[in-house]
Motif scaffolding. Structure first.
Motif, PDB file in Angstrom:
ATOM      1  N   MET A   1      42.497  19.153   0.125  1.00 58.88           N
ATOM      2  CA  MET A   1      42.580  18.359  -1.082  1.00 58.88           C
ATOM      3  C   MET A   1      42.766  19.231  -2.311  1.00 58.88           C
ATOM      4  SD  MET A   1      39.811  15.613  -2.425  1.00 58.88           S
ATOM      5  CE  MET A   1      40.312  14.430  -3.610  1.00 58.88           C
ATOM      6  N   SER A   2      42.148  20.388  -2.319  1.00 57.88           N
ATOM      7  CA  SER A   2      42.185  21.227  -3.507  1.00 57.88           C
ATOM      8  C   SER A   2      42.635  22.635  -3.132  1.00 57.88           C
ATOM      9  CB  SER A   2      40.779  21.272  -4.122  1.00 57.88           C
ATOM     10  OG  SER A   2      40.732  22.218  -5.152  1.00 57.88           O
ATOM     11  N   ASN A   3      43.433  23.241  -3.988  1.00 57.31           N
ATOM     12  CA  ASN A   3      43.850  24.623  -3.761  1.00 57.31           C
ATOM     13  C   ASN A   3      42.928  25.600  -4.475  1.00 57.31           C
ATOM     14  OD1 ASN A   3      45.962  23.602  -2.336  1.00 57.31           O
ATOM     15  ND2 ASN A   3      47.501  23.988  -3.891  1.00 57.31           N
ATOM     16  N   GLN A   4      41.906  25.075  -5.093  1.00 61.67           N
ATOM     17  CA  GLN A   4      40.989  25.915  -5.854  1.00 61.67           C
ATOM     18  C   GLN A   4      40.022  26.634  -4.915  1.00 61.67           C
ATOM     19  OE1 GLN A   4      40.052  22.294  -7.938  1.00 61.67           O
ATOM     20  NE2 GLN A   4      40.386  23.323  -9.883  1.00 61.67           N
ATOM     21  N   ARG A   5      39.612  27.822  -5.327  1.00 58.82           N
ATOM     22  CA  ARG A   5      38.605  28.563  -4.564  1.00 58.82           C
ATOM     23  C   ARG A   5      37.230  28.115  -5.046  1.00 58.82           C
ATOM     24  NH1 ARG A   5      37.151  34.879  -3.903  1.00 58.82           N
ATOM     25  NH2 ARG A   5      35.844  34.543  -2.087  1.00 58.82           N
ATOM     26  N   VAL A   6      36.419  27.624  -4.117  1.00 63.93           N
ATOM     27  CA  VAL A   6      35.109  27.075  -4.455  1.00 63.93           C
ATOM     28  C   VAL A   6      34.039  27.868  -3.717  1.00 63.93           C
ATOM     29  CG1 VAL A   6      33.650  25.017  -4.445  1.00 63.93           C
ATOM     30  CG2 VAL A   6      36.132  24.781  -4.750  1.00 63.93           C
ATOM     31  N   ILE A   7      33.101  28.422  -4.491  1.00 56.83           N
ATOM     32  CA  ILE A   7      31.961  29.147  -3.932  1.00 56.83           C
ATOM     33  C   ILE A   7      30.696  28.513  -4.496  1.00 56.83           C
ATOM     34  CG2 ILE A   7      30.745  31.358  -3.775  1.00 56.83           C
ATOM     35  CD1 ILE A   7      33.490  32.714  -4.221  1.00 56.83           C
ATOM     36  N   GLU A  28      35.567  16.181   0.939  1.00 57.31           N
ATOM     37  CA  GLU A  28      36.438  16.991   1.785  1.00 57.31           C
ATOM     38  C   GLU A  28      37.016  18.196   1.038  1.00 57.31           C
ATOM     39  OE1 GLU A  28      39.280  14.275   3.484  1.00 57.31           O
ATOM     40  OE2 GLU A  28      37.726  13.247   4.642  1.00 57.31           O
ATOM     41  N   ILE A  29      36.160  18.837   0.249  1.00 58.10           N
ATOM     42  CA  ILE A  29      36.515  20.048  -0.487  1.00 58.10           C
ATOM     43  C   ILE A  29      36.116  21.247   0.367  1.00 58.10           C
ATOM     44  CG2 ILE A  29      36.080  21.421  -2.566  1.00 58.10           C
ATOM     45  CD1 ILE A  29      37.498  18.791  -3.213  1.00 58.10           C
ATOM     46  N   GLU A  30      37.031  22.164   0.574  1.00 59.01           N
ATOM     47  CA  GLU A  30      36.700  23.392   1.288  1.00 59.01           C
ATOM     48  C   GLU A  30      35.932  24.305   0.335  1.00 59.01           C
ATOM     49  OE1 GLU A  30      39.805  25.386   3.416  1.00 59.01           O
ATOM     50  OE2 GLU A  30      40.767  23.477   3.933  1.00 59.01           O
ATOM     51  N   PHE A  31      34.827  24.864   0.819  1.00 63.13           N
ATOM     52  CA  PHE A  31      34.017  25.738  -0.029  1.00 63.13           C
ATOM     53  C   PHE A  31      33.316  26.768   0.835  1.00 63.13           C
ATOM     54  CE2 PHE A  31      31.255  22.350   1.329  1.00 63.13           C
ATOM     55  CZ  PHE A  31      30.026  22.951   1.552  1.00 63.13           C
ATOM     56  N   GLU A  32      32.885  27.823   0.159  1.00 59.60           N
ATOM     57  CA  GLU A  32      32.080  28.853   0.817  1.00 59.60           C
ATOM     58  C   GLU A  32      30.677  28.760   0.252  1.00 59.60           C
ATOM     59  OE1 GLU A  32      31.693  33.713   1.034  1.00 59.60           O
ATOM     60  OE2 GLU A  32      33.562  32.832   0.301  1.00 59.60           O
ATOM     61  N   GLU A  33      29.705  28.648   1.138  1.00 55.53           N
ATOM     62  CA  GLU A  33      28.310  28.605   0.709  1.00 55.53           C
ATOM     63  C   GLU A  33      27.711  29.992   0.855  1.00 55.53           C
ATOM     64  OE1 GLU A  33      24.062  26.365   1.632  1.00 55.53           O
ATOM     65  OE2 GLU A  33      25.857  25.741   2.720  1.00 55.53           O
ATOM     66  N   ALA A  56      24.663  27.189  -8.084  1.00 56.81           N
ATOM     67  CA  ALA A  56      25.667  27.695  -9.016  1.00 56.81           C
ATOM     68  C   ALA A  56      27.010  27.591  -8.299  1.00 56.81           C
ATOM     69  CB  ALA A  56      25.377  29.132  -9.411  1.00 56.81           C
ATOM     70  N   THR A  57      27.873  26.750  -8.844  1.00 57.48           N
ATOM     71  CA  THR A  57      29.166  26.503  -8.217  1.00 57.48           C
ATOM     72  C   THR A  57      30.253  27.165  -9.053  1.00 57.48           C
ATOM     73  OG1 THR A  57      28.343  24.357  -7.443  1.00 57.48           O
ATOM     74  CG2 THR A  57      30.724  24.702  -7.354  1.00 57.48           C
ATOM     75  N   PHE A  58      31.102  27.925  -8.394  1.00 52.72           N
ATOM     76  CA  PHE A  58      32.224  28.583  -9.067  1.00 52.72           C
ATOM     77  C   PHE A  58      33.510  28.001  -8.499  1.00 52.72           C
ATOM     78  CE2 PHE A  58      28.672  31.293  -9.718  1.00 52.72           C
ATOM     79  CZ  PHE A  58      28.864  31.827 -10.994  1.00 52.72           C
ATOM     80  N   ILE A  59      34.286  27.380  -9.378  1.00 52.34           N
ATOM     81  CA  ILE A  59      35.567  26.799  -9.007  1.00 52.34           C
ATOM     82  C   ILE A  59      36.608  27.629  -9.725  1.00 52.34           C
ATOM     83  CG2 ILE A  59      37.010  24.741  -9.036  1.00 52.34           C
ATOM     84  CD1 ILE A  59      34.243  23.187  -9.264  1.00 52.34           C
ATOM     85  N   ASP A  60      37.301  28.472  -8.970  1.00 52.41           N
ATOM     86  CA  ASP A  60      38.142  29.510  -9.551  1.00 52.41           C
ATOM     87  C   ASP A  60      37.260  30.295 -10.521  1.00 52.41           C
ATOM     88  OD1 ASP A  60      40.365  28.865  -7.993  1.00 52.41           O
ATOM     89  OD2 ASP A  60      41.075  27.393  -9.430  1.00 52.41           O
ATOM     90  N   LYS A  73      33.434  16.596 -10.193  1.00 51.87           N
ATOM     91  CA  LYS A  73      34.574  15.711  -9.952  1.00 51.87           C
ATOM     92  C   LYS A  73      35.739  16.049 -10.869  1.00 51.87           C
ATOM     93  CE  LYS A  73      32.795  11.358  -8.190  1.00 51.87           C
ATOM     94  NZ  LYS A  73      32.573   9.947  -8.492  1.00 51.87           N
ATOM     95  N   ARG A  74      35.437  16.202 -12.140  1.00 56.45           N
ATOM     96  CA  ARG A  74      36.480  16.479 -13.142  1.00 56.45           C
ATOM     97  C   ARG A  74      37.175  17.813 -12.845  1.00 56.45           C
ATOM     98  NH1 ARG A  74      33.464  15.242 -16.976  1.00 56.45           N
ATOM     99  NH2 ARG A  74      32.680  17.284 -17.525  1.00 56.45           N
ATOM    100  N   THR A  75      36.403  18.832 -12.584  1.00 60.74           N
ATOM    101  CA  THR A  75      36.956  20.164 -12.348  1.00 60.74           C
ATOM    102  C   THR A  75      37.763  20.222 -11.059  1.00 60.74           C
ATOM    103  OG1 THR A  75      35.073  21.091 -13.540  1.00 60.74           O
ATOM    104  CG2 THR A  75      36.371  22.619 -12.223  1.00 60.74           C
TER     105      THR A  75
END
Length: 93
Positions: A1-7, A28-33, A56-60, A73-75
């Protein structure tokens, strides 16, 4: 769904961490925990970013501290659900 890197930096016994992880999975967002309680290196990474709490969530390059569902949601550009609208209640007799 998203091309953003999520940690997502989490810690043990953190209910807001669980909420963030649950929402990202639901959307359904891919992320690294990265759990700072079980990995000291993750804790050091977070400190270098001058963040001392979880979640603490880092989106890009953007950071979202705590559980902020609307900001997530917005980000992440997750569509907002339409609110229930009772059209019958709008007609007056």
């Amino acid at each position: 769904m998203s091309n953003q890197r999520v940690i997502v930096y989490t810690s043990n016994n953190c209910s807001n961490c669980e909420k963030v992880v649950s929402k990202l999975s639901e959307w359904e967002i891919e992320f690294e925990e990265r759990n700072i309680s079980s990995n000291r290196e993750y804790f050091k990474e977070l400190q270098k970013k001058k963040v001392y709490g979880t979640p603490a969530t880092f989106i890009d390059e953007e950071q979202i501290l705590g559980y902020q569902e609307n900001k997530l949601k917005r980000t992440l550009r997750v569509p907002y659900e339409e609110r229930f609208l009772d059209t019958d209640a709008m007609h007056y007799s």
